[in-house]
Enzyme design. Structure first.
Site, PDB file in Angstrom:
ATOM      1  N   GLY A  70       0.815  -1.203   0.000  1.00 31.51           N
ATOM      2  CA  GLY A  70       0.000   0.000   0.000  1.00 31.51           C
ATOM      3  C   GLY A  70       0.853   1.259   0.000  1.00 31.51           C
ATOM      4  O   GLY A  70       0.539   2.251  -0.665  1.00 31.51           O
ATOM      5  N   GLN A 180      -7.929   0.557   3.747  1.00 31.27           N
ATOM      6  CA  GLN A 180      -8.752   0.049   4.857  1.00 31.27           C
ATOM      7  C   GLN A 180     -10.168  -0.321   4.420  1.00 31.27           C
ATOM      8  O   GLN A 180     -10.870  -1.003   5.155  1.00 31.27           O
ATOM      9  CB  GLN A 180      -8.804   1.064   6.001  1.00 31.27           C
ATOM     10  CG  GLN A 180      -7.504   1.185   6.778  1.00 31.27           C
ATOM     11  CD  GLN A 180      -7.147  -0.079   7.562  1.00 31.27           C
ATOM     12  OE1 GLN A 180      -7.982  -0.940   7.833  1.00 31.27           O
ATOM     13  NE2 GLN A 180      -5.884  -0.208   7.918  1.00 31.27           N
ATOM     14  N   ALA A 201      -2.553  -6.151   0.090  1.00 35.00           N
ATOM     15  CA  ALA A 201      -2.982  -7.545   0.269  1.00 35.00           C
ATOM     16  C   ALA A 201      -3.098  -7.973   1.729  1.00 35.00           C
ATOM     17  O   ALA A 201      -3.991  -8.741   2.090  1.00 35.00           O
ATOM     18  CB  ALA A 201      -1.992  -8.475  -0.450  1.00 35.00           C
ATOM     19  N   THR A 238      11.348  -7.473 -11.353  1.00 33.86           N
ATOM     20  CA  THR A 238      10.743  -8.801 -11.471  1.00 33.86           C
ATOM     21  C   THR A 238       9.612  -8.930 -10.462  1.00 33.86           C
ATOM     22  O   THR A 238       9.760  -8.549  -9.298  1.00 33.86           O
ATOM     23  CB  THR A 238      11.809  -9.892 -11.229  1.00 33.86           C
ATOM     24  OG1 THR A 238      12.848  -9.694 -12.190  1.00 33.86           O
ATOM     25  CG2 THR A 238      11.227 -11.294 -11.365  1.00 33.86           C
ATOM     26  N   CYS A 326       1.018   0.520  11.480  1.00 29.86           N
ATOM     27  CA  CYS A 326       1.906   0.856  10.374  1.00 29.86           C
ATOM     28  C   CYS A 326       2.448   2.263  10.529  1.00 29.86           C
ATOM     29  O   CYS A 326       3.447   2.619   9.953  1.00 29.86           O
ATOM     30  CB  CYS A 326       1.173   0.781   9.047  1.00 29.86           C
ATOM     31  SG  CYS A 326       0.340  -0.760   8.842  1.00 29.86           S
TER      32      CYS A 326
END
Ligand code: PLP
Length: 385
Positions: A70, A180, A201, A238, A326
């Site tokens: 995020g 959220q 995720a 990648t 976070c």
């Protein structure tokens, strides 16, 4: 018994998620860019995950760009937009209560001469549409408003903002941090008129370190990471295949059951709120009475420090948060969200965020409320002495 009520910080990955991630490390380890069949089989799986993400946002697969989470999705949305609109203006409108992955980008931009308007919020955590309208000028290049606040769960009126922006002659890019709300509120960025939308995720029972920026077809945006031109050149590097496949598995599950999940958590939150208000004295629910996410409940416990209660509850395997995990980086600093809502110092210090998932069981609620009631009484007694 365990009661994990910190689902806004992160969620437990689902079994299907773990299975496919493990398989991608043991069997599907090819590089999706490789031309041989080991690469092609992985490319197909990534394509399927992208389709699932697109479905969850009522979008096209080519509008889905995988990122490292995020935080990167938010960074890309903001920095990628201002890079592509260098000659169009230097004004950005946001709110005071965004996540640090948004606010800290603006701090650096302010140093570079950008004008950032931080919309105020009221005591319920809601912005004012009038203040937004007053600030919309021709040199506004970006409006970035979070959907659901991670600390108090207030839902911002993004549909209304979308309508207002659609009417402008010179329409700024509209970015929404939906990290959220994703999986808890159905959202169609295309319908609302959102150009960029971030999701992550690990908030929806997927793995950590993978997110998506939805980019509406035709939106002006430039990359902030350069390399081998993966993700249509918007996000080189990648692909994090285990992460992407895990995200796909998490989302394909909720694509089928989202209504059921929403109903369950809504009911869970309401019951929890009712019971805790009935059983624990001197507490206050923070946030909006009606415009709130179905999974977040923020409560101030008077006379107790939230951090102390959090650690006290740990002994019973009850896991909660004082704010946003976070953003706090485990340091205890006062919440910028609760401060903006003009809560008293005692209310800010005594705040606990409970965040639920459809995986929480009713017996966990009863167990937790009893322990919270006793813990609060014990702590208040200790403080009184
Ligand atoms: C509203 C909001 N935005 C952004 C983020 C950052 O997402 P990530 O942890 O995937 O980097 C979070 C994480 O808590 C969040 O709640």
């Amino acid at each position: 018994m365990e009661a994990y009520f910190d689902n806004s910080a992160t969620t437990k990955p689902k079994g299907e998620v773990v299975d496919i991630m493990l398989k991608s490390l043991t069997d599907y380890y090819g590089n999706p860019s490789s031309l041989h069949k080991k690469g092609v089989e992985v490319e197909k799986l990534v394509k399927e995950a992208r389709k699932q993400l697109a479905k969850s946002l009522y979008a096209k697969p080519e509008e889905i760009i995988f990122t490292s989470g995020g935080t990167e999705a938010n960074n890309l949305a903001i920095l990628g937009t201002i890079k592509s609109k260098k000659r169009e203006g230097r004004k950005i409108i946001t709110t005071k209560i965004e996540h640090p992955s948004v606010l800290n980008v603006y701090k650096t931009l302010e140093n570079e001469g950008y004008e950032v308007v931080y919309l105020r919020i009221d005591e319920y955590g809601m912005i004012s549409i009038d203040e937004l309208k007053e600030n919309l000028t021709d040199d506004t290049i970006l409006v970035s408003i979070m959907h659901v606040n991670n600390e108090v769960g207030t839902i911002q009126p993004i549909e209304e903002i979308g309508k207002i922006l659609k009417k402008l002659k010179k329409r700024p890019t509209f970015h929404v941090d939906a990290i959220q709300s994703f999986g808890k509120i159905k959202i169609s960025p295309q319908k609302i008129g959102i150009d960029l939308l971030s999701v992550s995720a690990h908030k929806v029972h997927g793995p950590k370190g993978v997110g998506v920026l939805y980019i509406k077809k035709g939106t002006k945006i430039q990359p902030i990471v350069f390399g081998g031109s993966q993700e249509t050149g918007i996000r080189s590097g990648t692909e994090n295949v285990p992460g992407i496949l895990g995200f796909g598995a998490a989302v394909s599950d909720f694509n089928n059951k989202i209504e059921e999940h929403i109903e369950y958590i809504k009911n869970f939150r309401e019951k929890f709120k009712e019971k805790i208000l009935a059983q624990v004295k001197d507490i206050k629910v923070n946030g909006h009475e009606t415009c709130h996410a179905p999974h977040i409940l923020n409560i101030s416990f008077s006379g107790i420090r939230g951090e102390v209660l959090l650690h006290y509850l740990e002994q019973y395997n009850i896991y909660v948060s004082t704010g946003s995990a976070c953003s706090s980086n485990k340091k205890s600093s006062q919440s910028h969200v609760l401060k903006s809502m003009k809560l008293t110092n005692e209310q800010i210090e005594g705040a606990i965020r409970f965040s639920f998932s459809y995986t929480n069981k009713m017996e966990e609620m009863d167990y937790a409320i009893e322990k919270i009631k006793n813990s609060v009484e014990e702590l208040r007694m200790i403080i009184k002495r």
